[in-house]
Scaffold this motif. Structure first.
Motif, PDB file in Angstrom:
ATOM      1  N   ARG A  72       0.828  -1.214   0.000  1.00 45.37           N
ATOM      2  CA  ARG A  72       0.000   0.000   0.000  1.00 45.37           C
ATOM      3  C   ARG A  72       0.858   1.257   0.000  1.00 45.37           C
ATOM      4  O   ARG A  72       1.970   1.272   0.522  1.00 45.37           O
ATOM      5  N   ALA A  73       0.284   2.334  -0.595  1.00 45.49           N
ATOM      6  CA  ALA A  73       0.906   3.658  -0.572  1.00 45.49           C
ATOM      7  C   ALA A  73      -0.065   4.629   0.080  1.00 45.49           C
ATOM      8  O   ALA A  73      -1.251   4.665  -0.259  1.00 45.49           O
ATOM      9  N   VAL A  74       0.449   5.433   1.022  1.00 42.11           N
ATOM     10  CA  VAL A  74      -0.376   6.400   1.752  1.00 42.11           C
ATOM     11  C   VAL A  74       0.340   7.739   1.764  1.00 42.11           C
ATOM     12  O   VAL A  74       1.530   7.819   2.079  1.00 42.11           O
ATOM     13  N   LEU A  75      -0.387   8.791   1.442  1.00 36.50           N
ATOM     14  CA  LEU A  75       0.137  10.152   1.422  1.00 36.50           C
ATOM     15  C   LEU A  75      -0.369  10.911   2.641  1.00 36.50           C
ATOM     16  O   LEU A  75      -1.540  10.795   3.010  1.00 36.50           O
ATOM     17  N   SER A  76       0.523  11.681   3.257  1.00 35.74           N
ATOM     18  CA  SER A  76       0.103  12.599   4.314  1.00 35.74           C
ATOM     19  C   SER A  76       0.032  13.998   3.716  1.00 35.74           C
ATOM     20  O   SER A  76       1.048  14.548   3.282  1.00 35.74           O
ATOM     21  N   ARG A 115       1.015  17.417  -7.063  1.00 34.44           N
ATOM     22  CA  ARG A 115       1.626  17.798  -5.797  1.00 34.44           C
ATOM     23  C   ARG A 115       1.121  19.159  -5.345  1.00 34.44           C
ATOM     24  O   ARG A 115       0.851  20.046  -6.155  1.00 34.44           O
ATOM     25  N   THR A 116       0.992  19.316  -4.024  1.00 34.39           N
ATOM     26  CA  THR A 116       0.571  20.582  -3.436  1.00 34.39           C
ATOM     27  C   THR A 116       1.534  20.965  -2.325  1.00 34.39           C
ATOM     28  O   THR A 116       2.341  20.142  -1.862  1.00 34.39           O
ATOM     29  N   ASP A 117       1.427  22.210  -1.864  1.00 36.13           N
ATOM     30  CA  ASP A 117       2.281  22.679  -0.774  1.00 36.13           C
ATOM     31  C   ASP A 117       1.952  21.977   0.541  1.00 36.13           C
ATOM     32  O   ASP A 117       2.750  22.013   1.485  1.00 36.13           O
ATOM     33  N   LYS A 118       0.788  21.338   0.623  1.00 32.35           N
ATOM     34  CA  LYS A 118       0.384  20.662   1.850  1.00 32.35           C
ATOM     35  C   LYS A 118       0.930  19.237   1.946  1.00 32.35           C
ATOM     36  O   LYS A 118       0.817  18.602   2.998  1.00 32.35           O
ATOM     37  N   ASP A 119       1.502  18.720   0.864  1.00 32.53           N
ATOM     38  CA  ASP A 119       2.045  17.358   0.887  1.00 32.53           C
ATOM     39  C   ASP A 119       3.244  17.284   1.819  1.00 32.53           C
ATOM     40  O   ASP A 119       4.199  18.062   1.678  1.00 32.53           O
ATOM     41  N   GLU A 120       3.190  16.336   2.766  1.00 39.41           N
ATOM     42  CA  GLU A 120       4.249  16.206   3.775  1.00 39.41           C
ATOM     43  C   GLU A 120       5.191  15.046   3.461  1.00 39.41           C
ATOM     44  O   GLU A 120       6.397  15.218   3.349  1.00 39.41           O
ATOM     45  N   PHE A 121       4.635  13.859   3.339  1.00 40.65           N
ATOM     46  CA  PHE A 121       5.457  12.681   3.089  1.00 40.65           C
ATOM     47  C   PHE A 121       4.595  11.577   2.505  1.00 40.65           C
ATOM     48  O   PHE A 121       3.359  11.631   2.536  1.00 40.65           O
ATOM     49  N   LEU A 122       5.273  10.578   1.979  1.00 46.39           N
ATOM     50  CA  LEU A 122       4.615   9.418   1.365  1.00 46.39           C
ATOM     51  C   LEU A 122       5.157   8.159   2.023  1.00 46.39           C
ATOM     52  O   LEU A 122       6.365   8.042   2.236  1.00 46.39           O
ATOM     53  N   ILE A 123       4.267   7.238   2.359  1.00 47.26           N
ATOM     54  CA  ILE A 123       4.666   5.945   2.936  1.00 47.26           C
ATOM     55  C   ILE A 123       4.305   4.844   1.954  1.00 47.26           C
ATOM     56  O   ILE A 123       3.152   4.750   1.517  1.00 47.26           O
ATOM     57  N   LEU A 124       5.282   4.016   1.599  1.00 50.99           N
ATOM     58  CA  LEU A 124       5.025   2.782   0.860  1.00 50.99           C
ATOM     59  C   LEU A 124       5.455   1.631   1.756  1.00 50.99           C
ATOM     60  O   LEU A 124       6.550   1.670   2.342  1.00 50.99           O
ATOM     61  N   ALA A 125       4.623   0.606   1.870  1.00 50.69           N
ATOM     62  CA  ALA A 125       4.972  -0.496   2.766  1.00 50.69           C
ATOM     63  C   ALA A 125       4.269  -1.780   2.354  1.00 50.69           C
ATOM     64  O   ALA A 125       3.206  -1.758   1.737  1.00 50.69           O
ATOM     65  N   SER A 126       4.879  -2.892   2.720  1.00 54.79           N
ATOM     66  CA  SER A 126       4.267  -4.200   2.521  1.00 54.79           C
ATOM     67  C   SER A 126       3.208  -4.423   3.591  1.00 54.79           C
ATOM     68  O   SER A 126       3.123  -3.675   4.576  1.00 54.79           O
ATOM     69  N   ASP A 127       2.402  -5.460   3.427  1.00 56.47           N
ATOM     70  CA  ASP A 127       1.297  -5.661   4.355  1.00 56.47           C
ATOM     71  C   ASP A 127       1.755  -6.129   5.722  1.00 56.47           C
ATOM     72  O   ASP A 127       0.940  -6.217   6.637  1.00 56.47           O
ATOM     73  N   GLY A 128       3.040  -6.404   5.885  1.00 55.53           N
ATOM     74  CA  GLY A 128       3.556  -6.675   7.225  1.00 55.53           C
ATOM     75  C   GLY A 128       3.355  -5.495   8.152  1.00 55.53           C
ATOM     76  O   GLY A 128       3.227  -5.665   9.372  1.00 55.53           O
ATOM     77  N   LEU A 129       3.307  -4.291   7.586  1.00 55.92           N
ATOM     78  CA  LEU A 129       2.977  -3.094   8.368  1.00 55.92           C
ATOM     79  C   LEU A 129       1.473  -2.881   8.433  1.00 55.92           C
ATOM     80  O   LEU A 129       0.902  -2.725   9.521  1.00 55.92           O
ATOM     81  N   TRP A 130       0.813  -2.909   7.274  1.00 55.31           N
ATOM     82  CA  TRP A 130      -0.595  -2.495   7.214  1.00 55.31           C
ATOM     83  C   TRP A 130      -1.530  -3.498   7.882  1.00 55.31           C
ATOM     84  O   TRP A 130      -2.647  -3.131   8.262  1.00 55.31           O
ATOM     85  N   ASP A 131      -1.112  -4.750   8.031  1.00 55.72           N
ATOM     86  CA  ASP A 131      -1.969  -5.730   8.705  1.00 55.72           C
ATOM     87  C   ASP A 131      -2.166  -5.406  10.186  1.00 55.72           C
ATOM     88  O   ASP A 131      -3.139  -5.862  10.797  1.00 55.72           O
TER      89      ASP A 131
END
Length: 332
Positions: free
Chosen positions: A184-188, A256-272
């Motif tokens: 999964r990819a999640v944007l803050s 992209r916007t000025d409000k974009d902070e960071f992006l997380i990409l991770a395997s489901d070992g994290l998201w589970d």
């Protein structure tokens, strides 16, 4: 993720299936919570001597910045991570694109490792053949994943191996995410977590319809699985499960916007074991200096530290899978 079916279900899985809770379960959960809080306290005090104790979990084959990739409680490391900064520049040299990828293998590590070495090169080759103003990201990603899948399935070692893939191309003006599987990819953005991909699970209504329309079945065997075997409905490889399991990614393009902070990409070992909001909250605390003490050295490594903290907390919360995390700074 251990996507393929195991020979037997554990007692804990049986309890979860039956929605059973015993006194011992409560004690275990309380113990895990105490461990998690203790690790957070150690990190917030700046005591970094704790982290080397986990070095036996680190996958040293990928010493890239911004990421943590650990074997966790599994016997084999099947995850792979790719970070390619400036993997493509536009023809005028005015802007560059960075590539980030997390590959979660199953049945073995060779497909994930091959994707790590090849997928960004296949994408770069296609990008270099077209004008940047005419770029069609969905078409490029689908073609690159398809070519990667063809290369994998033409080899002799494939067997029942496969790998999920979530990749992000970060440019000066857009963030492009392609996902195939349940990483999964999640944007803050502005303090709010924004999912940039949707997990490909066999029981997802549209995926279930696609599988059954192709003549396949989803069987609930220690979880919903394609033909009772695979716990994800899309992946690269898995030749024996085609056409039910496909390698076509879903692609999202966000300006992209000025409000974009960071992006997380991770395997489901994290998201589970960790919801999107919590993961973003933890990273934000790392970047604000509320977990690691502020220093010049810590500031240089803050993205890597954030990825390490997420991996550590995932293990503290009971993840039994490989855990791979990339944290991308979007403020610079």
């Amino acid at each position: 993720m251990d996507h393929t079916i195991s020979s037997s279900s554990s007692l804990s899985n049986c309890r979860q299936t039956a929605n059973f809770s015993s006194k011992s379960d409560v004690v275990i959960n309380a113990s895990r919570r105490r461990t998690e809080l203790r690790r957070m306290k150690i990190m917030s005090n700046g005591d970094n001597e704790y982290l080397p104790k986990r070095q036996r979990f680190v996958n040293h084959e990928n010493e890239f910045p911004y990421h943590s990739s650990v074997i966790g409680r599994r016997r084999e490391m099947e995850d792979a991570v790719s970070v390619e900064l400036g993997f493509v520049n536009d023809t005028n040299g005015n802007s560059k694109f960075d590539f980030y990828g997390v590959y979660d293998g199953h049945g073995g590590s060779r497909v994930a490792y091959t994707c790590r070495e090849r997928l960004h090169k296949l994408l770069a080759l296609q990008m270099n053949e077209i004008e940047m103003e005419d770029i069609n990201w969905e078409d490029l990603m689908v073609k690159s994943f398809s070519k990667m899948d063809e290369e994998i399935n033409e080899t002799d070692f494939i067997g029942s191996m496969g790998s999920t893939a979530v990749v992000a191309v970060v440019g000066d003006h857009e963030i492009v995410v392609a996902n195939c599987g349940d990483s999964r990819a999640v944007l803050s953005r502005g303090g709010v977590s924004v999912p940039l991909s949707i997990d490909h699970k066999p029981d997802r209504p549209d995926e279930l319809e696609r599988i059954e329309h192709s003549g396949g079945r989803v069987v609930n065997w220690n979880g919903n699985r394609v033909l009772g075997v695979l716990a994800t409905s899309r992946s690269i490889g898995d030749r024996q499960l085609k056409p039910y399991v496909i390698a076509k990614p879903e692609v999202t393009v966000n300006k992209r916007t000025d409000k974009d902070e960071f992006l997380i990409l991770a395997s489901d070992g994290l998201w589970d074991v960790m919801p999107n909001d919590m993961a973003c909250h933890i990273v934000r605390k790392c970047l604000d200096g509320r977990i690691f003490k502020r220093s010049e050295e810590m500031n240089k490594r803050r993205m890597t530290n954030a990825a390490v903290v997420l991996s550590e907390l995932a293990m503290a919360r009971g993840s039994k899978d490989n855990i791979s995390v990339i944290v991308v700074n979007l403020q610079n």
